[in-house]
Design a protein around this motif. Structure first.
Motif, PDB file in Angstrom:
ATOM      1  N   LEU A 226       0.778  -1.198   0.081  1.00 19.94           N
ATOM      2  CA  LEU A 226       0.206  -0.265   0.093  1.00 19.94           C
ATOM      3  C   LEU A 226       0.794   1.228  -0.185  1.00 19.94           C
ATOM      4  O   LEU A 226       1.935   1.128   0.737  1.00 19.94           O
ATOM      5  CB  LEU A 226      -0.821  -0.117   1.174  1.00 19.94           C
ATOM      6  CG  LEU A 226      -1.926  -0.943   1.455  1.00 19.94           C
ATOM      7  CD1 LEU A 226      -2.324  -0.917   2.986  1.00 19.94           C
ATOM      8  CD2 LEU A 226      -2.940  -1.315   0.345  1.00 19.94           C
ATOM      9  N   LEU A 227       0.400   2.253  -0.666  1.00 18.54           N
ATOM     10  CA  LEU A 227       0.758   3.600  -0.632  1.00 18.54           C
ATOM     11  C   LEU A 227      -0.182   4.499  -0.142  1.00 18.54           C
ATOM     12  O   LEU A 227      -1.268   4.418  -0.712  1.00 18.54           O
ATOM     13  CB  LEU A 227       1.553   4.099  -1.967  1.00 18.54           C
ATOM     14  CG  LEU A 227       2.792   3.517  -2.329  1.00 18.54           C
ATOM     15  CD1 LEU A 227       2.596   2.200  -2.603  1.00 18.54           C
ATOM     16  CD2 LEU A 227       3.615   4.546  -3.292  1.00 18.54           C
ATOM     17  N   LEU A 228      -0.183   5.310   1.107  1.00 21.39           N
ATOM     18  CA  LEU A 228      -1.103   5.986   1.706  1.00 21.39           C
ATOM     19  C   LEU A 228      -0.853   7.391   1.666  1.00 21.39           C
ATOM     20  O   LEU A 228       0.419   7.953   2.023  1.00 21.39           O
ATOM     21  CB  LEU A 228      -1.411   5.549   3.120  1.00 21.39           C
ATOM     22  CG  LEU A 228      -1.665   3.706   3.389  1.00 21.39           C
ATOM     23  CD1 LEU A 228      -1.344   3.525   4.843  1.00 21.39           C
ATOM     24  CD2 LEU A 228      -2.791   3.533   2.697  1.00 21.39           C
ATOM     25  N   ILE A 229      -1.830   8.250   1.187  1.00 15.25           N
ATOM     26  CA  ILE A 229      -1.693   9.655   0.851  1.00 15.25           C
ATOM     27  C   ILE A 229      -2.771  10.340   2.176  1.00 15.25           C
ATOM     28  O   ILE A 229      -3.897  10.339   1.544  1.00 15.25           O
ATOM     29  CB  ILE A 229      -2.121  10.089  -0.287  1.00 15.25           C
ATOM     30  CG1 ILE A 229      -1.217   9.283  -1.385  1.00 15.25           C
ATOM     31  CG2 ILE A 229      -1.511  11.695  -0.410  1.00 15.25           C
ATOM     32  CD1 ILE A 229      -1.552   9.713  -2.670  1.00 15.25           C
ATOM     33  N   PRO A 230      -2.140  10.470   3.127  1.00 22.29           N
ATOM     34  CA  PRO A 230      -2.919  11.213   4.276  1.00 22.29           C
ATOM     35  C   PRO A 230      -3.495  12.438   3.768  1.00 22.29           C
ATOM     36  O   PRO A 230      -3.080  13.385   3.118  1.00 22.29           O
ATOM     37  CB  PRO A 230      -2.111  11.512   5.375  1.00 22.29           C
ATOM     38  CG  PRO A 230      -0.851  10.642   5.084  1.00 22.29           C
ATOM     39  CD  PRO A 230      -0.838  10.673   3.706  1.00 22.29           C
ATOM     40  N   GLN A 231      -5.033  12.689   4.235  1.00 27.53           N
ATOM     41  CA  GLN A 231      -5.843  13.938   3.820  1.00 27.53           C
ATOM     42  C   GLN A 231      -5.113  15.137   4.706  1.00 27.53           C
ATOM     43  O   GLN A 231      -4.676  16.136   4.224  1.00 27.53           O
ATOM     44  CB  GLN A 231      -7.160  13.956   4.267  1.00 27.53           C
ATOM     45  CG  GLN A 231      -8.072  15.035   3.907  1.00 27.53           C
ATOM     46  CD  GLN A 231      -9.477  14.843   4.022  1.00 27.53           C
ATOM     47  OE1 GLN A 231      -9.834  13.692   4.196  1.00 27.53           O
ATOM     48  NE2 GLN A 231     -10.204  15.873   3.953  1.00 27.53           N
ATOM     49  N   ARG A 232      -4.703  14.923   6.074  1.00 30.20           N
ATOM     50  CA  ARG A 232      -3.949  15.657   6.931  1.00 30.20           C
ATOM     51  C   ARG A 232      -2.490  15.597   6.689  1.00 30.20           C
ATOM     52  O   ARG A 232      -1.833  15.067   7.601  1.00 30.20           O
ATOM     53  CB  ARG A 232      -4.488  15.607   8.323  1.00 30.20           C
ATOM     54  CG  ARG A 232      -6.106  15.495   8.357  1.00 30.20           C
ATOM     55  CD  ARG A 232      -6.407  15.425   9.817  1.00 30.20           C
ATOM     56  NE  ARG A 232      -7.713  15.806  10.276  1.00 30.20           N
ATOM     57  CZ  ARG A 232      -8.267  15.480  11.551  1.00 30.20           C
ATOM     58  NH1 ARG A 232      -7.510  15.129  12.507  1.00 30.20           N
ATOM     59  NH2 ARG A 232      -9.513  15.836  11.600  1.00 30.20           N
ATOM     60  N   PHE A 233      -2.226  16.038   5.395  1.00 29.90           N
ATOM     61  CA  PHE A 233      -0.944  15.684   4.986  1.00 29.90           C
ATOM     62  C   PHE A 233       0.375  16.028   5.771  1.00 29.90           C
ATOM     63  O   PHE A 233       1.310  15.396   6.005  1.00 29.90           O
ATOM     64  CB  PHE A 233      -0.431  15.895   3.530  1.00 29.90           C
ATOM     65  CG  PHE A 233       0.417  15.281   2.729  1.00 29.90           C
ATOM     66  CD1 PHE A 233       0.373  13.985   2.263  1.00 29.90           C
ATOM     67  CD2 PHE A 233       1.910  15.917   2.505  1.00 29.90           C
ATOM     68  CE1 PHE A 233       1.487  13.345   1.803  1.00 29.90           C
ATOM     69  CE2 PHE A 233       2.793  15.603   1.812  1.00 29.90           C
ATOM     70  CZ  PHE A 233       2.593  13.963   1.653  1.00 29.90           C
ATOM     71  N   GLU A 234       0.197  17.540   5.868  1.00 30.74           N
ATOM     72  CA  GLU A 234       1.540  18.224   6.712  1.00 30.74           C
ATOM     73  C   GLU A 234       1.510  17.605   8.106  1.00 30.74           C
ATOM     74  O   GLU A 234       2.734  17.272   8.524  1.00 30.74           O
ATOM     75  CB  GLU A 234       1.496  19.553   6.654  1.00 30.74           C
ATOM     76  CG  GLU A 234       1.368  20.301   5.035  1.00 30.74           C
ATOM     77  CD  GLU A 234       2.955  19.862   4.547  1.00 30.74           C
ATOM     78  OE1 GLU A 234       3.764  19.831   5.310  1.00 30.74           O
ATOM     79  OE2 GLU A 234       3.017  19.817   3.284  1.00 30.74           O
ATOM     80  N   ARG A 235       0.491  17.438   8.861  1.00 30.65           N
ATOM     81  CA  ARG A 235       0.580  16.961   9.978  1.00 30.65           C
ATOM     82  C   ARG A 235       0.870  15.583  10.049  1.00 30.65           C
ATOM     83  O   ARG A 235       1.682  15.139  11.154  1.00 30.65           O
ATOM     84  CB  ARG A 235      -0.946  16.904  10.714  1.00 30.65           C
ATOM     85  CG  ARG A 235      -1.502  18.464  10.870  1.00 30.65           C
ATOM     86  CD  ARG A 235      -2.954  18.344  11.258  1.00 30.65           C
ATOM     87  NE  ARG A 235      -3.620  19.584  11.009  1.00 30.65           N
ATOM     88  CZ  ARG A 235      -5.008  19.877  11.333  1.00 30.65           C
ATOM     89  NH1 ARG A 235      -5.522  18.871  11.767  1.00 30.65           N
ATOM     90  NH2 ARG A 235      -5.599  20.778  11.068  1.00 30.65           N
ATOM     91  N   ALA A 236       0.608  14.707   9.223  1.00 33.59           N
ATOM     92  CA  ALA A 236       1.248  13.489   9.325  1.00 33.59           C
ATOM     93  C   ALA A 236       2.678  13.312   8.939  1.00 33.59           C
ATOM     94  O   ALA A 236       3.388  12.556   9.643  1.00 33.59           O
ATOM     95  CB  ALA A 236       0.516  12.562   7.946  1.00 33.59           C
ATOM     96  N   TRP A 237       3.328  14.023   8.021  1.00 38.89           N
ATOM     97  CA  TRP A 237       4.584  14.001   7.967  1.00 38.89           C
ATOM     98  C   TRP A 237       5.293  14.714   9.321  1.00 38.89           C
ATOM     99  O   TRP A 237       6.452  14.056   9.749  1.00 38.89           O
ATOM    100  CB  TRP A 237       4.923  15.085   6.776  1.00 38.89           C
ATOM    101  CG  TRP A 237       4.838  14.190   5.596  1.00 38.89           C
ATOM    102  CD1 TRP A 237       3.942  13.651   4.910  1.00 38.89           C
ATOM    103  CD2 TRP A 237       6.311  13.552   4.936  1.00 38.89           C
ATOM    104  NE1 TRP A 237       4.615  12.511   4.082  1.00 38.89           N
ATOM    105  CE2 TRP A 237       5.786  12.620   3.873  1.00 38.89           C
ATOM    106  CE3 TRP A 237       7.516  13.602   5.213  1.00 38.89           C
ATOM    107  CZ2 TRP A 237       6.740  11.791   3.289  1.00 38.89           C
ATOM    108  CZ3 TRP A 237       8.440  12.592   4.725  1.00 38.89           C
ATOM    109  CH2 TRP A 237       8.051  11.791   3.630  1.00 38.89           C
ATOM    110  N   ARG A 238       4.776  16.001   9.878  1.00 36.70           N
ATOM    111  CA  ARG A 238       5.324  16.293  11.186  1.00 36.70           C
ATOM    112  C   ARG A 238       5.611  15.064  12.146  1.00 36.70           C
ATOM    113  O   ARG A 238       6.627  14.990  12.744  1.00 36.70           O
ATOM    114  CB  ARG A 238       4.696  17.508  11.699  1.00 36.70           C
ATOM    115  CG  ARG A 238       4.869  18.476  10.690  1.00 36.70           C
ATOM    116  CD  ARG A 238       4.546  19.716  11.716  1.00 36.70           C
ATOM    117  NE  ARG A 238       3.177  19.884  11.999  1.00 36.70           N
ATOM    118  CZ  ARG A 238       2.057  20.456  11.253  1.00 36.70           C
ATOM    119  NH1 ARG A 238       2.452  21.111   9.932  1.00 36.70           N
ATOM    120  NH2 ARG A 238       1.123  20.422  12.003  1.00 36.70           N
ATOM    121  N   ALA A 239       4.565  14.514  12.358  1.00 37.76           N
ATOM    122  CA  ALA A 239       4.382  13.510  13.265  1.00 37.76           C
ATOM    123  C   ALA A 239       5.264  12.181  12.952  1.00 37.76           C
ATOM    124  O   ALA A 239       5.953  11.697  13.617  1.00 37.76           O
ATOM    125  CB  ALA A 239       3.120  12.886  13.370  1.00 37.76           C
ATOM    126  N   GLY A 240       5.213  11.950  11.617  1.00 33.85           N
ATOM    127  CA  GLY A 240       5.995  10.853  11.072  1.00 33.85           C
ATOM    128  C   GLY A 240       7.520  10.822  11.126  1.00 33.85           C
ATOM    129  O   GLY A 240       8.156  10.041  11.693  1.00 33.85           O
TER     130      GLY A 240
END
Length: 577
Positions: A226-240
């Motif tokens: 799977l490749l998942l593109i979060p809707q809350r993208f910027e927040r996901a990347w900060r947390a990730g």
């Protein structure tokens, strides 16, 4: 109290943090917290004066007692009471020792005061986590993130499936005409974000077999990854990015419950979360550009799915090292005196964890959490002892010190899913989270603008499910210490989302009427400077006694608080996943 909503990797979706910014209303002229446009208590409510016996029982709680307990619980020796940690375990033992002396009944596991909770910790191995398409190599933390708690390898051609949901009665089929066997499936959303116009409640109300989640379908039909593109993208990347550098704990049983709720079957597929730049590279030369995929994903209205060129193949490997740990809720019961009503419970709760040892501020790295939520932890212990020393109320009183509130309401989520007493017999839950700080006259610090004054406290959610409970709380207060109840945060559209940020929320989701007491954020909130010397102990005492009187009254009432309302739309879930 949680600074904002915290979710780590839940199954395969990287969920994220709520914004840290606080939207605050204008200060009152008196220097207390804002109350403009806030719901007001009905002025016609007649005060109820507690009996002399109840007032005398409340007076067993003393300022000296609260101060002694709080200086221990919020000492440097407890190391900020992170979940899990040695300091949190030591605090749990301290609470249990006092409960034993008070002869309260253990209500945890196997005759103890501890409800054990198993945690799983996952750490990324950066040297073995890679991604490549042809000659192009993608970098961990820059181009992609791990998308789940399970590692693995995957390779294949790519298929884009939009939001990925299948809801047959709504004629929604994101996989229509697409073959995903041995393919990498690209999903707009994290596998849990719903199609526009549908809610989790509507999905759950559909008959079995009418719907299927994106990941369940991919698994059943032989997808490779799977490749998942979060809707809350910027927040996901900060947390990730933070998760790459640190172990990310989750509650094992709650993960399993989420999987079942989402109709997930079999082993989880390996997954990654691509950056916007990686999405551009993957969709280069396709019928829809990466920029359009990103734009429609963030807008919550992804384009129709399609298969990418067969000659375009991606391979990735995610290596995760897992370990386990345990933590605990602390649970006790004071059994009621009435032979029938003792089978019902008034629940009192506070979270006894904080955020541990963190970034150094002014030479200090221990986040003591005296107000958050040492104040509630201390108040709860003092109330338990006071009730145990006097005449028992008719109903039983349930005391729960929740762990992991700062990590995403773990303890209350766990307890309400795996209660140690019948949850349907809990007639009300009173939550105490930060009740020890006061705004001083003339204080112009903007970080204190929503802090309540010495005789003031926020009351949240008291009429959300039960008008009767809210009215009782107001009337008792007027007939007792007459604190200034501030209902500013009672608004369903409150921008700070107080409704979802403390443990009462998980009880209310199960239909239990709640009351939440809170003094407001302040300059030392989630900082090492939240120390016991800054507590207003007279206010802590007054609020604790006020809560004690409310709990006693509910426990002695002939009938349980009448539930005359349902949760308003949008207030029944923490997030829109």
């Amino acid at each position: 109290m949680r600074r904002f909503k915290l979710f780590s990797f839940i199954l395969i979706g990287l969920l994220t943090l709520q914004p840290a910014a606080f939207v605050c209303a204008q200060q009152t002229a008196a220097g207390g917290a804002a109350n403009a446009n806030a719901p007001k208590a009905a002025p016609a409510l007649k005060p109820i004066v507690p009996s002399s016996a109840v007032r005398k029982a409340a007076e067993r709680i003393t300022e000296k007692q609260l101060k002694e307990y709080l200086y221990y619980i919020a000492s440097d020796a407890m190391e900020g009471r992170d979940t899990p940690s040695r300091g949190l375990d030591e605090t749990a033992r301290f609470i249990a020792e006092h409960l034993t002396k008070a002869k309260l009944k253990p209500a945890g596991d196997e005759g103890t005061y501890f409800q054990r909770i198993s945690l799983r910790s996952t750490r990324v191995d950066p040297n073995k986590t890679t991604a490549r398409m042809g000659e192009q190599e993608f970098r961990l933390g820059t181009d992609f993130l791990p998308g789940g708690r399970r590692g693995g390898e995957a390779s294949g051609a790519l298929v884009y499936v939009g939001h990925g949901w299948i809801v047959r009665s709504k004629n929604i089929d994101s996989y229509r005409g697409l073959d995903v066997r041995d393919k990498l499936v690209v999903i707009s959303g994290n596998g849990m974000a719903l199609p526009a116009g549908l809610t989790r409640e509507e999905i759950n109300a559909l008959p079995a077999g009418d719907w299927e989640s994106p990941i369940s379908y991919a698994q059943k039909n032989g997808a490779a990854g799977l490749l998942l593109i979060p809707q809350r993208f910027e927040r996901a990347w900060r947390a990730g990015r933070r998760a790459i550098a640190n172990s990310a704990y989750s509650v094992e049983k709650l993960e399993d419950e989420t999987a079942r709720a989402l109709n997930q079957t079999g082993s989880m597929l390996p997954a990654i979360i691509p950056s916007a730049e990686m999405v551009e590279a993957l969709f280069a030369g396709e019928q829809t550009t990466g920029a359009d995929i990103m734009r429609t994903t963030l807008a919550g209205n992804p384009v129709q799915g399609f298969a990418l060129r067969e000659d375009k193949r991606l391979s990735f490997s995610v290596s995760l090292n897992s370990s386990t740990a345990t933590t605990q809720n602390v649970v006790a019961v004071l059994e009621g005196s009435d032979p029938v009503l003792k089978n019902e419970y008034v629940a009192l709760g506070a979270h006894y964890d904080h955020v541990g040892v963190g970034v150094e501020v002014d030479g200090d790295r221990i986040y003591n959490g005296a107000d958050d939520d040492g104040s509630g932890t201390t108040a709860l212990l003092a109330m338990a002892e006071a009730l145990a020393r006097g005449t028992r109320p008719k109903r039983s009183v349930l005391f729960v010190w929740h762990c992991g509130e700062e990590k995403g309401l773990w303890g209350s989520d766990y307890f309400t899913n795996y209660p140690t007493v019948p949850l349907e017999q809990v007639v009300a839950q009173i939550n105490i989270d930060m009740i020890g700080r006061s705004k001083k006259p003339g204080d112009t610090n903007p970080r204190n603008r929503m802090l309540t004054g010495p005789n003031e406290i926020y009351v949240v959610g008291s009429r959300v499910l039960s008008t009767e409970l809210g009215d009782l709380n107001e009337r008792l207060n007027r007939g007792y210490l007459n604190l200034d109840f501030n209902y500013h945060y009672d608004r369903p559209n409150d921008p700070e989302a107080l409704w979802t940020r403390s443990d009462h929320f998980n009880y209310a989701r199960k239909g239990v009427p709640i009351v939440f007491f809170f003094n407001g954020v302040h300059e030392d909130y989630h900082r090492p400077s939240d120390t016991p010397d800054k507590i207003d102990y007279q206010k802590l005492l007054n609020v604790t006694r006020t809560i004690f009187v409310l709990a006693t009254e509910v426990a002695n009432a002939p009938k349980r608080p009448f539930v005359d309302k349902q949760l308003p739309p949008g207030m029944s879930t923490r997030d829109n996943r």
